[in-house]
Design a protein around this motif. Sequence first.
Motif, PDB file in Angstrom:
ATOM      1  N   LEU A   1      67.315  30.188  37.588  1.00  6.50           N
ATOM      2  CA  LEU A   1      67.519  29.075  38.513  1.00  6.50           C
ATOM      3  C   LEU A   1      68.070  29.621  39.823  1.00  6.50           C
ATOM      4  O   LEU A   1      68.883  30.556  39.831  1.00  6.50           O
ATOM      5  CB  LEU A   1      68.487  28.046  37.941  1.00  6.50           C
ATOM      6  CG  LEU A   1      68.123  27.364  36.625  1.00  6.50           C
ATOM      7  CD1 LEU A   1      68.747  28.107  35.447  1.00  6.50           C
ATOM      8  CD2 LEU A   1      68.582  25.915  36.624  1.00  6.50           C
ATOM      9  N   MET A   2      67.645  28.995  40.923  1.00  5.46           N
ATOM     10  CA  MET A   2      68.140  29.385  42.241  1.00  5.46           C
ATOM     11  C   MET A   2      68.206  28.143  43.123  1.00  5.46           C
ATOM     12  O   MET A   2      67.249  27.369  43.206  1.00  5.46           O
ATOM     13  CB  MET A   2      67.236  30.444  42.883  1.00  5.46           C
ATOM     14  CG  MET A   2      67.700  30.906  44.258  1.00  5.46           C
ATOM     15  SD  MET A   2      66.814  32.398  44.820  1.00  5.46           S
ATOM     16  CE  MET A   2      65.108  31.803  44.829  1.00  5.46           C
ATOM     17  N   TYR A   3      69.343  27.960  43.768  1.00  2.00           N
ATOM     18  CA  TYR A   3      69.524  26.841  44.686  1.00  2.00           C
ATOM     19  C   TYR A   3      69.963  27.404  46.031  1.00  2.00           C
ATOM     20  O   TYR A   3      70.904  28.202  46.115  1.00  2.00           O
ATOM     21  CB  TYR A   3      70.572  25.863  44.176  1.00  2.00           C
ATOM     22  CG  TYR A   3      70.811  24.697  45.116  1.00  2.00           C
ATOM     23  CD1 TYR A   3      69.912  23.631  45.172  1.00  2.00           C
ATOM     24  CD2 TYR A   3      71.913  24.681  45.961  1.00  2.00           C
ATOM     25  CE1 TYR A   3      70.112  22.571  46.047  1.00  2.00           C
ATOM     26  CE2 TYR A   3      72.132  23.625  46.826  1.00  2.00           C
ATOM     27  CZ  TYR A   3      71.227  22.573  46.870  1.00  2.00           C
ATOM     28  OH  TYR A   3      71.431  21.532  47.738  1.00  2.00           O
ATOM     29  N   THR A   4      69.264  26.989  47.099  1.00  2.64           N
ATOM     30  CA  THR A   4      69.529  27.508  48.436  1.00  2.64           C
ATOM     31  C   THR A   4      69.894  26.362  49.368  1.00  2.64           C
ATOM     32  O   THR A   4      69.152  25.379  49.480  1.00  2.64           O
ATOM     33  CB  THR A   4      68.295  28.248  48.998  1.00  2.64           C
ATOM     34  OG1 THR A   4      67.899  29.256  48.067  1.00  2.64           O
ATOM     35  CG2 THR A   4      68.617  28.893  50.326  1.00  2.64           C
ATOM     36  N   LEU A   5      71.012  26.499  50.033  1.00  6.21           N
ATOM     37  CA  LEU A   5      71.476  25.514  51.004  1.00  6.21           C
ATOM     38  C   LEU A   5      71.594  26.193  52.358  1.00  6.21           C
ATOM     39  O   LEU A   5      72.312  27.180  52.513  1.00  6.21           O
ATOM     40  CB  LEU A   5      72.829  24.939  50.585  1.00  6.21           C
ATOM     41  CG  LEU A   5      73.490  23.958  51.569  1.00  6.21           C
ATOM     42  CD1 LEU A   5      72.633  22.708  51.734  1.00  6.21           C
ATOM     43  CD2 LEU A   5      74.894  23.595  51.095  1.00  6.21           C
ATOM     44  N   VAL A   6      70.869  25.669  53.345  1.00  5.17           N
ATOM     45  CA  VAL A   6      70.887  26.223  54.701  1.00  5.17           C
ATOM     46  C   VAL A   6      71.418  25.164  55.654  1.00  5.17           C
ATOM     47  O   VAL A   6      70.917  24.035  55.687  1.00  5.17           O
ATOM     48  CB  VAL A   6      69.473  26.670  55.141  1.00  5.17           C
ATOM     49  CG1 VAL A   6      69.515  27.222  56.560  1.00  5.17           C
ATOM     50  CG2 VAL A   6      68.922  27.700  54.175  1.00  5.17           C
ATOM     51  N   LYS A   7      72.439  25.512  56.410  1.00  4.48           N
ATOM     52  CA  LYS A   7      73.006  24.600  57.390  1.00  4.48           C
ATOM     53  C   LYS A   7      73.421  25.390  58.612  1.00  4.48           C
ATOM     54  O   LYS A   7      74.286  26.262  58.549  1.00  4.48           O
ATOM     55  CB  LYS A   7      74.205  23.850  56.802  1.00  4.48           C
ATOM     56  CG  LYS A   7      74.708  22.732  57.705  1.00  4.48           C
ATOM     57  CD  LYS A   7      75.749  21.878  57.013  1.00  4.48           C
ATOM     58  CE  LYS A   7      76.180  20.711  57.910  1.00  4.48           C
ATOM     59  NZ  LYS A   7      77.186  19.849  57.243  1.00  4.48           N
ATOM     60  N   GLY A   8      72.765  25.075  59.733  1.00  4.14           N
ATOM     61  CA  GLY A   8      73.039  25.823  60.957  1.00  4.14           C
ATOM     62  C   GLY A   8      72.648  27.275  60.756  1.00  4.14           C
ATOM     63  O   GLY A   8      71.549  27.602  60.312  1.00  4.14           O
ATOM     64  N   GLY A   9      73.528  28.188  61.066  1.00  6.58           N
ATOM     65  CA  GLY A   9      73.253  29.605  60.879  1.00  6.58           C
ATOM     66  C   GLY A   9      73.801  30.146  59.578  1.00  6.58           C
ATOM     67  O   GLY A   9      73.863  31.369  59.401  1.00  6.58           O
ATOM     68  N   TYR A  10      74.178  29.257  58.633  1.00  3.38           N
ATOM     69  CA  TYR A  10      74.780  29.705  57.384  1.00  3.38           C
ATOM     70  C   TYR A  10      73.887  29.358  56.200  1.00  3.38           C
ATOM     71  O   TYR A  10      73.197  28.341  56.189  1.00  3.38           O
ATOM     72  CB  TYR A  10      76.160  29.064  57.198  1.00  3.38           C
ATOM     73  CG  TYR A  10      77.157  29.478  58.255  1.00  3.38           C
ATOM     74  CD1 TYR A  10      77.939  30.613  58.096  1.00  3.38           C
ATOM     75  CD2 TYR A  10      77.293  28.734  59.433  1.00  3.38           C
ATOM     76  CE1 TYR A  10      78.842  31.003  59.071  1.00  3.38           C
ATOM     77  CE2 TYR A  10      78.195  29.112  60.415  1.00  3.38           C
ATOM     78  CZ  TYR A  10      78.968  30.248  60.228  1.00  3.38           C
ATOM     79  OH  TYR A  10      79.857  30.628  61.203  1.00  3.38           O
ATOM     80  N   THR A  11      73.930  30.228  55.196  1.00  2.00           N
ATOM     81  CA  THR A  11      73.140  30.039  53.986  1.00  2.00           C
ATOM     82  C   THR A  11      74.013  30.286  52.766  1.00  2.00           C
ATOM     83  O   THR A  11      74.771  31.258  52.718  1.00  2.00           O
ATOM     84  CB  THR A  11      71.941  31.009  53.949  1.00  2.00           C
ATOM     85  OG1 THR A  11      71.118  30.795  55.088  1.00  2.00           O
ATOM     86  CG2 THR A  11      71.116  30.804  52.690  1.00  2.00           C
ATOM     87  N   ILE A  12      73.902  29.397  51.789  1.00  2.00           N
ATOM     88  CA  ILE A  12      74.537  29.593  50.492  1.00  2.00           C
ATOM     89  C   ILE A  12      73.435  29.591  49.436  1.00  2.00           C
ATOM     90  O   ILE A  12      72.648  28.654  49.351  1.00  2.00           O
ATOM     91  CB  ILE A  12      75.561  28.492  50.179  1.00  2.00           C
ATOM     92  CG1 ILE A  12      76.688  28.492  51.216  1.00  2.00           C
ATOM     93  CG2 ILE A  12      76.138  28.690  48.778  1.00  2.00           C
ATOM     94  CD1 ILE A  12      77.698  27.384  51.000  1.00  2.00           C
ATOM     95  N   LYS A  13      73.379  30.667  48.665  1.00  2.00           N
ATOM     96  CA  LYS A  13      72.359  30.780  47.624  1.00  2.00           C
ATOM     97  C   LYS A  13      73.055  31.025  46.291  1.00  2.00           C
ATOM     98  O   LYS A  13      73.801  31.990  46.117  1.00  2.00           O
ATOM     99  CB  LYS A  13      71.404  31.923  47.933  1.00  2.00           C
ATOM    100  CG  LYS A  13      70.239  32.053  46.950  1.00  2.00           C
ATOM    101  CD  LYS A  13      69.308  33.196  47.338  1.00  2.00           C
ATOM    102  CE  LYS A  13      68.619  32.911  48.658  1.00  2.00           C
ATOM    103  NZ  LYS A  13      67.650  33.980  49.001  1.00  2.00           N
ATOM    104  N   LEU A  14      72.810  30.132  45.327  1.00  2.00           N
ATOM    105  CA  LEU A  14      73.385  30.234  43.994  1.00  2.00           C
ATOM    106  C   LEU A  14      72.278  30.562  43.003  1.00  2.00           C
ATOM    107  O   LEU A  14      71.236  29.891  42.990  1.00  2.00           O
ATOM    108  CB  LEU A  14      74.066  28.924  43.596  1.00  2.00           C
ATOM    109  CG  LEU A  14      75.147  28.395  44.545  1.00  2.00           C
ATOM    110  CD1 LEU A  14      75.636  27.030  44.071  1.00  2.00           C
ATOM    111  CD2 LEU A  14      76.314  29.374  44.647  1.00  2.00           C
TER     112      LEU A  14
END
Length: 669
Positions: A621-634
């Motif tokens: 499983l992979m979840y990617t959150l992109v907001k502005g110039g930041y990325t969080i990938k779990l």
Amino acid sequence: MTRILLFFSAYLILFCPFYVYPQLQDSLGEVRITGERIKDSITDVRSRFTAGQQLQTISKKYQSLYEVQSLVNLLSQQSPVFIKSYGVNGMATLTFRGASAAQSSVLWNGVPILNPALGVADISLLSTGLFDQVSLQYGGSAALFGSSNVGGALMLDAENPDFKPSKQADIILGTGSFGRLHTAVKSSFQNKRWRLKLHSFYQQLNNNFPYTDEQGHRQEMDHARLQAAGVLLSTDIRLGKTAWHIHKQHTLSVKFWWQQYDREIPPALFEYRSRKLQDDASLRSLIHWQKTARRHQLYYKTSLNRERLQYSDEAVSLQSQNLVTQYYQEAGWRWQVNEPGSTRSFLGRGQHNLLIFSPLQFAVAKGDHISDKEQQWRPAIAGSLHFQSGDQHLATNLALRQEWVNGVASPLLPGGGFTFQVFSGHEKSGLLTATVRGNVQRTFRIPNLNELYYFPGGNPDLKPEQGWSSDAGYSLNYQTKRGELTHFSVQHDISVFNRHIQDWVYWLGGNIWTPHNIASVHSRGLETDNQLAFQVNKKWQVHMSVKTAYVLATTETSYLPNDNSKDKQIPYTPRYNGQGNLGFSFLSLFVNYNHTYTGYRFTTIDESQFLQPYQTGNLQLMYTLVKGGYTIKLTGQVHNLWDAAYEVVYARPMPGRNYVLSMQLGWQK
């Protein structure tokens, strides 16, 4: 040492974000198999001279899932290549199409990184996150890549710089079963003149997983700790003026790669306990210069690789150290016969490219089990002619290589291949393409330093392995579009291969093992790749893929009397091997189930002993959150989901159900 590594990682985490650039977002495309590379690698000009060669490039999506794991997990779950793993903390090697591990190449930006003494590369020592692109080339191409490229090649490449001002940083933190802890840092900075990139990692594991011994008792794996760290630093410089014509590029690339693995070697099932320790350290460097004008391209690369292996066993008072140094250089010239944009030349219609290059490889080994300071000089000269028709339906390639080993000429190594697009057109509102390909190569492998000079047991009278290989295949691709989106796509690919090798080298013995030229070996088989993707709407996508391999690698004749090996499968070459993926994407969520199957592996040359087939399920499983110039990938993975008990190599139990969790924090500008 641990404190030093932790301090170094903390330093990178705190300060590198101010000196980095953004990474291109992956389109989450599937793994594809194509006839040849789509674009040139800045570090390997030979990449466009491989018509007819089957290539599998692992997508960035899957690379991201296995970011903090070794290439063993990635390749065993996402390719039909058999990975011969000697258990936890043991060596892992590649087996392409029934070839031995010594007949498989590993190339880092076009430079061979096989250990010259062992003649193989330990894939368990290669971390997926260190490389921008991971590809597998099936079938030998000794004319282009030299001795030992018999079964295929694993290619680890860097992305080309585009010299657009940008910054990027990624920090990866994770944990997992059996005491797993890992951290990684990826950062880079780029402007119009230069690019700086840094990839680093630190990892530790206890590997204290439960298993069942030969008496049926439940045990916990002991003496199996691992501690590893590595850094890959690269700089690309655009020489000359800041503004260049599209047909004129001048670059210099410098790379340094250091890593160290401290491993406890756990006991095999037939051992009461183990006190074995192994320390693997390596330092690799690469300098690559390249200048491309309108029709010409000149390049030169030089690489120095030093590998140290320290091994000890307190139980028998054994201490051993080996040091191997390998120097590689290559100079080449590529000439485009046609004027850019033209399909006419004195050679006729179509586009013609000529490549002439001269590699030199020098290796020296010194250690407790080498009878003396042994070395190999291997200069060569090679050339290749590539043709592509004006409509781009046909591509052909011819190559020729001459090598010398310590002043003695090896046989000429010719090779050639083609790719032909039989059909391309619209069928019932969809685009259908059909392509056929073929390839013929002469294969050749020089015995490595251990096979020749290892003490005790080396055999300086070994003959080189040589023969011919051929393969052919076809691919069908069909896709429909809904607006700008690919609504439905299907890919079907089949390859058949055939290879004859004379003087196959195999180690035999009891207390002292010695390599022998035992036989001629015939390898043949069939590989399939089937993929389906369905874009339900802008939010939902469903995907499915199945890859299979059927390999017969049997002894035709044997030099050993009464060994009963005739028509028997080569040890540790499964006849059947396959992987499948089934999953979906919903907005930023990616879910995938992977299933692998590995058939019987015979452990003796007469098929009298064997290991049972095994299957493993793996959930990702992979979840990617992109907001502005930041990325969080779990990301989260469960390996061996069904808790299968299995051995890849005899008496080396593998872990049962286990998990890996990671969080990636990214910044880009």
